[in-house]
Write a protein that holds these residues in place. Structure first.
Motif, short mmCIF file in Angstrom:
data_model
loop_
_atom_site.label_atom_id
_atom_site.label_comp_id
_atom_site.label_asym_id
_atom_site.label_seq_id
_atom_site.Cartn_x
_atom_site.Cartn_y
_atom_site.Cartn_z
N ASP A 143 0.84 -1.19 0.00
CA ASP A 143 0.00 0.00 0.00
C ASP A 143 0.88 1.25 0.00
O ASP A 143 1.98 1.24 0.55
CB ASP A 143 -0.90 -0.02 1.23
N GLU A 144 0.37 2.34 -0.60
CA GLU A 144 1.12 3.59 -0.74
C GLU A 144 2.49 3.32 -1.35
O GLU A 144 3.53 3.79 -0.88
CB GLU A 144 1.28 4.29 0.62
N ALA A 145 2.50 2.56 -2.44
CA ALA A 145 3.75 2.10 -3.02
C ALA A 145 4.59 3.24 -3.61
O ALA A 145 5.82 3.11 -3.71
CB ALA A 145 3.47 1.06 -4.11
N TYR A 146 3.96 4.34 -4.01
CA TYR A 146 4.73 5.46 -4.54
C TYR A 146 5.42 6.24 -3.43
O TYR A 146 6.32 7.04 -3.69
CB TYR A 146 3.82 6.41 -5.34
N GLN A 147 4.99 6.06 -2.18
CA GLN A 147 5.66 6.73 -1.06
C GLN A 147 6.69 5.81 -0.39
O GLN A 147 7.28 6.18 0.62
CB GLN A 147 4.62 7.17 -0.03
N MET A 148 6.93 4.65 -0.98
CA MET A 148 7.92 3.70 -0.48
C MET A 148 9.20 3.85 -1.28
O MET A 148 9.18 3.85 -2.51
CB MET A 148 7.38 2.26 -0.62
N ARG A 149 10.33 3.99 -0.62
CA ARG A 149 11.61 4.08 -1.33
C ARG A 149 11.99 2.72 -1.88
O ARG A 149 11.62 1.68 -1.33
CB ARG A 149 12.72 4.60 -0.41
N SER A 150 12.79 2.73 -2.95
CA SER A 150 13.16 1.46 -3.57
C SER A 150 14.06 0.62 -2.67
O SER A 150 14.03 -0.61 -2.74
CB SER A 150 13.86 1.72 -4.92
#
Length: 445
Positions: A143-150
């Motif tokens: 969830d909220e994958a765009y706010q997760m760093r690689s």
């Protein structure tokens, strides 16, 4: 040519079915879903988790904050009270929402081994990074994958075989306390978002988008879509006549009252103060924000919408104030306290992500500034501030921001291998200001 009416419910249902089909029956290791503000991202995550669990496929759910984890656990328990759910938490003194203690089907533990065998286990990416398993989960939902760093994705990637990545590409980029210039352009940039890195290495993964915002009214969705989501457009799930904001007390003719009436009628209002370079906690602008909130409450606002055909009082809990900086938020809280206004949420864009209110009052990030830094021009910051409301948004800003943008065109260095973010903050700010100019109320306090 006959125009076919857009059916938001059918469009959303069709998109959801395609996502679930790829998630449950597809052959790829990942599925990516872009979700605009208020499009039902959490609803999708919960439904996908329930369907995977019902199909006998144990899964782990990864969120970015403890608040998001607790919210997902509560939603899962509400949708299926008989489903056993694990809440993996930290060893801190107050690691989770105590409301979970009242749910008999939810098991809490700081040790992943204690939750073995449960169909769904939910935790933060930071906690999952310290978990080791003999055999990976068949499925994960991020969830909220765009706010997760690689780098956070890399730390948990060995825990699952396949994953559904759900997030909002228009929101703020992942937070990092160190600059990422030394990695810019590299395929393993740890500060890049998990989704951008994932797609750079796996461009064949199925990509979907949710086409309808159920939060943003018909007055707001076109602007937010055009300004921040030009390649993944969306529409409002409601029409212009589905929501109304009215006030029992008539306007007193002041600037705050006039901009409130404009926002109630059109969905947007710009309270424009005289042009001036000011400290970041501009006292006049802060008092203007507080005055708008005070008048919203004093005038006995009532909201009607598709959820509640009977008028619902516009109380302090249904209003939020958004700022760019924490010291600005603190100044607004103090100003509201001076006016005797408790209970209104006042916070930065970072902390308002994912939340919604009937009415928002925004202190524009560029108001009163002598320059336009990358921080204040960041597209996601303005997107969050402009997309929290269900009825109306009032922006408080000093005049001259358009000239400031022209004096400070985007001049960030371009590095080979990096994805150019579009639209950039300069263009998005101009688009929003051009729209707000149609709803401008000039006021000299």
């Amino acid at each position: 040519m006959t125009t076919v009416d857009f059916d938001p419910g059918a469009a959303a249902a069709s998109a959801t079915e395609a996502i679930l089909r790829d998630t449950l029956h597809g052959g790829e290791r990942g599925v990516v879903v872009d979700s605009p503000p208020g499009a039902g991202k959490s609803t999708l995550v919960v439904r996908a988790a329930l369907e995977l669990a019902a199909a006998g496929r144990p899964l782990m759910v990864v969120a970015q904050t403890n608040a998001q984890v607790d919210d997902l656990v509560l939603r899962l328990a509400e949708k299926d009270p008989d489903l056993p759910v694990g809440r993996l938490h930290s060893s801190d003194a107050d690691p989770y929402d105590r409301a979970l203690d009242d749910l008999p089907q939810v098991r809490m533990s700081a040790k992943a081994a204690d939750l073995n065998g449960l169909p769904v286990v939910v935790s933060t990416a930071a906690k999952w990074a310290h978990v080791t398993v003999d055999e990976p989960w068949r499925h994960a939902i991020v969830d909220e994958a765009y706010q997760m760093r690689s780098d956070s994705l890399l730390a948990v990637a060995g825990l699952f075989e396949r994953a559904l990545f759900v997030g909002d590409p228009g929101q703020l980029d992942p937070f990092s306390i160190v600059g990422g210039e030394q990695w810019a352009g590299l395929s393993y940039d740890p500060s890049a978002s998990a989704v951008s890195t994932l797609l750079a290495h796996n461009p064949e993964l199925p990509q979907h988008r949710l086409p309808v915002s159920w939060r943003l009214p018909a007055s707001a969705a076109p602007l937010v879509s055009d300004a921040f989501y030009p390649y993944t457009p969306f529409r409002s799930g409601t029409g212009h006549d589905d929501r109304r904001l009215t006030f029992a007390v008539p306007s007193d003719g002041s600037g705050p009252d006039r901009v409130i009436d404009e926002a109630a009628a059109s969905g947007w209002g710009l309270l424009e103060l005289p042009a001036r370079h000011t400290p970041r906690t501009d006292p006049e602008a802060v008092r203007a924000v507080a005055a708008v909130v005070r008048r919203l409450l004093d005038r006995g606002g009532a909201a009607v919408c598709e959820r509640s055909p009977d008028a619902t009082a516009l109380t302090a809990g249904r209003i939020a104030v958004g700022t760019a900086h924490r010291d600005q938020a603190a100044a607004v809280r103090a100003a509201l306290a001076d006016l005797g206004v408790p209970g209104v949420t006042v916070d930065t864009a970072n902390r308002l992500q994912g939340r919604e209110y009937d009415v928002t009052v925004v202190l524009h990030p560029l108001s009163g500034r002598p320059d336009a830094t990358a921080f204040h021009l960041e597209t996601g910051r303005l997107c969050v501030l402009a997309s929290r409301h269900r009825h109306a948004c009032v922006v408080v800003c000093r005049a001259g921001v358009g000239d400031l943008l022209d004096d400070y065109p985007s001049a960030e260095p371009v590095r080979l291998g990096t994805l150019v973010k579009f639209p950039d903050g300069w263009e998005a700010n101009h688009a929003v200001l051009a729209h707000l100019a149609e709803h401008r109320v000039a006021w000299r306090p």
